[in-house]
Design an enzyme around this catalytic site. Structure first.
Site, PDB file in Angstrom:
ATOM      1  N   ASP A 133       0.745  -1.410  -0.004  1.00 45.40           N
ATOM      2  CA  ASP A 133       0.053   0.049  -0.082  1.00 45.40           C
ATOM      3  C   ASP A 133       0.769   1.233   0.060  1.00 45.40           C
ATOM      4  O   ASP A 133       0.399   2.369   0.445  1.00 45.40           O
ATOM      5  CB  ASP A 133      -0.845   0.016   1.263  1.00 45.40           C
ATOM      6  CG  ASP A 133      -0.090  -0.241   2.481  1.00 45.40           C
ATOM      7  OD1 ASP A 133       0.789  -0.882   2.615  1.00 45.40           O
ATOM      8  OD2 ASP A 133      -0.715   0.465   3.635  1.00 45.40           O
ATOM      9  N   LYS A 182      -6.367  -0.860   7.343  1.00 47.52           N
ATOM     10  CA  LYS A 182      -5.088  -0.391   7.868  1.00 47.52           C
ATOM     11  C   LYS A 182      -5.011   1.052   8.191  1.00 47.52           C
ATOM     12  O   LYS A 182      -5.671   1.662   7.027  1.00 47.52           O
ATOM     13  CB  LYS A 182      -3.864  -1.006   7.173  1.00 47.52           C
ATOM     14  CG  LYS A 182      -2.555  -0.518   7.834  1.00 47.52           C
ATOM     15  CD  LYS A 182      -1.384  -0.667   6.789  1.00 47.52           C
ATOM     16  CE  LYS A 182      -0.581   0.712   6.829  1.00 47.52           C
ATOM     17  NZ  LYS A 182       0.554   0.463   5.851  1.00 47.52           N
ATOM     18  N   ARG A 201       3.750   0.631 -12.244  1.00 51.25           N
ATOM     19  CA  ARG A 201       3.312   0.371 -10.819  1.00 51.25           C
ATOM     20  C   ARG A 201       2.498  -0.798 -10.974  1.00 51.25           C
ATOM     21  O   ARG A 201       2.389  -1.547 -10.093  1.00 51.25           O
ATOM     22  CB  ARG A 201       2.716   1.633 -10.315  1.00 51.25           C
ATOM     23  CG  ARG A 201       3.490   2.764  -9.904  1.00 51.25           C
ATOM     24  CD  ARG A 201       2.871   3.652  -9.042  1.00 51.25           C
ATOM     25  NE  ARG A 201       1.562   4.407  -9.412  1.00 51.25           N
ATOM     26  CZ  ARG A 201       1.787   5.561 -10.080  1.00 51.25           C
ATOM     27  NH1 ARG A 201       2.793   6.106 -10.409  1.00 51.25           N
ATOM     28  NH2 ARG A 201       0.648   6.220 -10.708  1.00 51.25           N
ATOM     29  N   GLU A 260      -1.909   0.259  13.691  1.00 49.07           N
ATOM     30  CA  GLU A 260      -0.518   0.509  13.474  1.00 49.07           C
ATOM     31  C   GLU A 260       0.067   1.881  13.844  1.00 49.07           C
ATOM     32  O   GLU A 260       0.111   2.855  13.096  1.00 49.07           O
ATOM     33  CB  GLU A 260      -0.219   0.040  11.877  1.00 49.07           C
ATOM     34  CG  GLU A 260       1.391   0.584  11.571  1.00 49.07           C
ATOM     35  CD  GLU A 260       1.722   0.397  10.223  1.00 49.07           C
ATOM     36  OE1 GLU A 260       0.831   0.104   9.156  1.00 49.07           O
ATOM     37  OE2 GLU A 260       2.711   0.427   9.940  1.00 49.07           O
ATOM     38  N   SER A 273       8.306  -4.148   8.958  1.00 47.82           N
ATOM     39  CA  SER A 273       9.595  -4.483   8.817  1.00 47.82           C
ATOM     40  C   SER A 273      10.583  -3.168   9.249  1.00 47.82           C
ATOM     41  O   SER A 273      11.751  -3.184   9.418  1.00 47.82           O
ATOM     42  CB  SER A 273      10.063  -4.892   7.634  1.00 47.82           C
ATOM     43  OG  SER A 273       9.892  -4.205   6.475  1.00 47.82           O
ATOM     44  N   GLY A 274      10.153  -2.057   8.883  1.00 51.21           N
ATOM     45  CA  GLY A 274      10.524  -0.545   9.017  1.00 51.21           C
ATOM     46  C   GLY A 274      12.121  -0.095   8.823  1.00 51.21           C
ATOM     47  O   GLY A 274      12.745   0.511   9.198  1.00 51.21           O
ATOM     48  N   TYR A 309       5.500   6.685   4.006  1.00 51.01           N
ATOM     49  CA  TYR A 309       5.238   5.380   3.206  1.00 51.01           C
ATOM     50  C   TYR A 309       4.329   5.710   1.996  1.00 51.01           C
ATOM     51  O   TYR A 309       3.465   6.333   1.951  1.00 51.01           O
ATOM     52  CB  TYR A 309       4.251   4.860   4.534  1.00 51.01           C
ATOM     53  CG  TYR A 309       4.226   3.416   3.800  1.00 51.01           C
ATOM     54  CD1 TYR A 309       5.394   2.503   3.817  1.00 51.01           C
ATOM     55  CD2 TYR A 309       2.981   2.813   3.261  1.00 51.01           C
ATOM     56  CE1 TYR A 309       5.221   0.989   3.307  1.00 51.01           C
ATOM     57  CE2 TYR A 309       3.024   1.347   2.816  1.00 51.01           C
ATOM     58  CZ  TYR A 309       4.269   0.565   3.164  1.00 51.01           C
ATOM     59  OH  TYR A 309       3.987  -0.854   2.544  1.00 51.01           O
ATOM     60  N   LYS A 320      -0.245  -4.043  14.059  1.00 50.69           N
ATOM     61  CA  LYS A 320       0.997  -3.712  13.530  1.00 50.69           C
ATOM     62  C   LYS A 320       2.142  -3.047  13.957  1.00 50.69           C
ATOM     63  O   LYS A 320       2.157  -1.764  13.976  1.00 50.69           O
ATOM     64  CB  LYS A 320       0.428  -3.207  11.926  1.00 50.69           C
ATOM     65  CG  LYS A 320       1.799  -3.303  11.010  1.00 50.69           C
ATOM     66  CD  LYS A 320       1.242  -3.239   9.405  1.00 50.69           C
ATOM     67  CE  LYS A 320       2.251  -2.996   8.694  1.00 50.69           C
ATOM     68  NZ  LYS A 320       2.230  -3.492   7.242  1.00 50.69           N
ATOM     69  N   SER A 325       3.647  -8.409   8.535  1.00 48.86           N
ATOM     70  CA  SER A 325       3.019  -7.390   7.689  1.00 48.86           C
ATOM     71  C   SER A 325       4.091  -6.868   6.793  1.00 48.86           C
ATOM     72  O   SER A 325       3.895  -5.465   6.896  1.00 48.86           O
ATOM     73  CB  SER A 325       2.037  -6.698   8.305  1.00 48.86           C
ATOM     74  OG  SER A 325       1.217  -5.943   7.205  1.00 48.86           O
ATOM     75  N   GLU A 347       3.431   3.183  14.186  1.00 49.20           N
ATOM     76  CA  GLU A 347       4.546   3.045  13.909  1.00 49.20           C
ATOM     77  C   GLU A 347       5.624   3.696  14.495  1.00 49.20           C
ATOM     78  O   GLU A 347       5.637   5.077  14.612  1.00 49.20           O
ATOM     79  CB  GLU A 347       4.938   3.074  12.322  1.00 49.20           C
ATOM     80  CG  GLU A 347       6.456   2.714  12.032  1.00 49.20           C
ATOM     81  CD  GLU A 347       6.785   2.676  10.536  1.00 49.20           C
ATOM     82  OE1 GLU A 347       5.979   2.528   9.596  1.00 49.20           O
ATOM     83  OE2 GLU A 347       7.980   2.402  10.319  1.00 49.20           O
TER      84      GLU A 347
END
Ligand code: 13P
Length: 394
Positions: A68, A181, A90, A221, A305-306, A394, A263, A332, A223
């Site tokens: 996403d 999300k 894309r 999430e 995973s960051g 993101y 998440k 995820s 983050e």
């Protein structure tokens, strides 16, 4: 749909009870008058379905493929292999990912961007349709609007998108989405300020309640960005604070915990810290934080995973699954599932099959890690390359 109003009766101990009262039980102390302690019930007609959806996503040996990214971020990925950021490029890349044969064995859900599927024409051949029709996985859309500066904070941000969320969610449900999300970020170098943490937690909780009301399992999430030179103990402290606020507001909003997925970021030292932590240390800290803050009613913890390398993210997940956990502990990932695929594909149609195979390799590795059975033996050098980018959007 029943809901309960909560009343705080002891601020210093942070204990909460329901407002209605039973008659005083014999022997109960004066400080704790007997009252009805009601369980928040929400999500109404969808509650059984929400629980089932969450269980399906959080099923043994499976996790989520996150694709996403905004078009701008996807463009950066394409640029890394010399491709222009065009809609056909894309689309070709995302199609490649979602049509990988056998992916459903390891992947239970995909997160797509809302904009992937806006026009009806696009819908016909869209990724969305690929997900739903091929029964690859349950599909989901990102339904927030984006991060913007948070006035009054220490250069932090907040996530917009609550206005109109109910009708958008209902529409996505009709189109086949079963989970959603909402990502907001917390920056350790910026403080984080109490205001930013509260705003993040409140926004996530409102979104979660609205999603459940419309049949979507919310992925929650907040983050905690890897940016910074802080030690792992500082990340633990911030993560505990953030998750305690998130759960406080989730409860206040009567969110059904059995029908959500989390998440989180793993608890690691800041990316610029002088020492790296081993997978065992990261697992120990992350599980400590989760055990202190996340009720066992929550079915699944699906890590982001960051910016860790593909192998690091898999090793850390594996370390967390060496003994049983109260929740399904899984992945995820976006970057940590896509890096080798992209490098293998290079935009050439003749590489699609090889690229899909490399996605399957990563998906299987993380599936094994979810079961605590992964070994990094034979992993490629590409998969060991870190992907941290300072100030990543993101
Ligand atoms: P990464 O795994 O690249 O950090 O992506 C995380 C994310 O939020 C995707 O939904």
């Amino acid at each position: 749909m029943a809901s309960v109003t909560f009343a705080k009766f002891n601020a210093s101990s942070s204990q909460w009870i329901g407002q209605q009262s039973f008659s005083q039980r014999q022997g109960s102390s004066a400080r704790f008058p007997a009252r009805r302690v009601s369980v928040p019930i929400r999500a109404g007609s969808y509650s059984e379905e929400l629980v089932q959806t969450a269980k399906t996503v959080a099923s043994p040996g499976r996790g989520i493929l996150a694709i996403d990214e905004s078009n701008a971020t996807c463009g950066k990925r394409l640029a890394s292999i010399g491709l222009d950021n065009t809609e056909p490029n894309r689309q070709a890349y995302r199609q490649l990912l979602l049509t990988t044969p056998g992916l459903g064995e390891y992947i239970s859900g995909a997160i797509l961007l809302r904009k992937h599927c806006t026009s009806q024409q696009l819908m016909e051949r869209s990724l969305w349709t690929a997900c739903v029709k091929r029964k690859l996985c349950l599909a989901s859309k990102l339904i927030r609007y984006g991060l913007v500066p948070l006035p009054g904070s220490n250069n932090e941000s907040w996530c917009q998108g609550l206005d109109g969320l109910a009708s958008r969610s209902a529409e996505y449900y009709k189109q086949g989405a079963r989970f959603a999300k909402w990502r907001t970020v917390v920056s350790i170098p910026c403080g984080p300020s109490a205001l930013a943490v509260k705003e993040a937690a409140w926004g996530l909780a409102r979104y979660a309640a609205i999603s459940q009301d419309n049949g979507l399992v919310p992925i929650v999430e907040p983050e905690i960005l890897l940016d910074g030179d802080h030690p792992i103990d500082r990340t633990l402290e911030v993560a505990e604070k953030v998750w305690s606020e998130v759960f406080f507001y989730l409860a206040q909003n009567n969110v059904l915990f059995e029908g959500i997925l989390l998440k989180p970021s793993m608890v690691t030292p800041g990316a610029e810290h002088k020492e790296k932590a081993s997978p065992e240390t990261i697992a120990k800290y992350t599980l400590t934080m989760l055990r202190r803050r996340v009720p066992p009613a929550v079915p699944g913890i699906m890590f982001l995973s960051g910016g860790q390398s593909e192998v690091e993210a898999t090793l850390n997940l594996n370390a967390m699954n060496q003994s049983p956990n109260p929740w399904h502990v899984s992945f995820s990932y976006a970057r940590a599932l896509q890096n080798t695929v992209l490098k293998t594909w290079q935009g050439h149609p003749e590489n699609v099959e090889a690229a899909q195979k490399s996605l399957l390799v990563r998906a299987k590795a993380n599936s094994l890690a979810q079961l605590g059975k992964y070994s990094a033996e034979g992993e490629s050098e590409e998969a060991k390359k870190g992907m941290f980018v300072q100030g990543y959007t993101y």
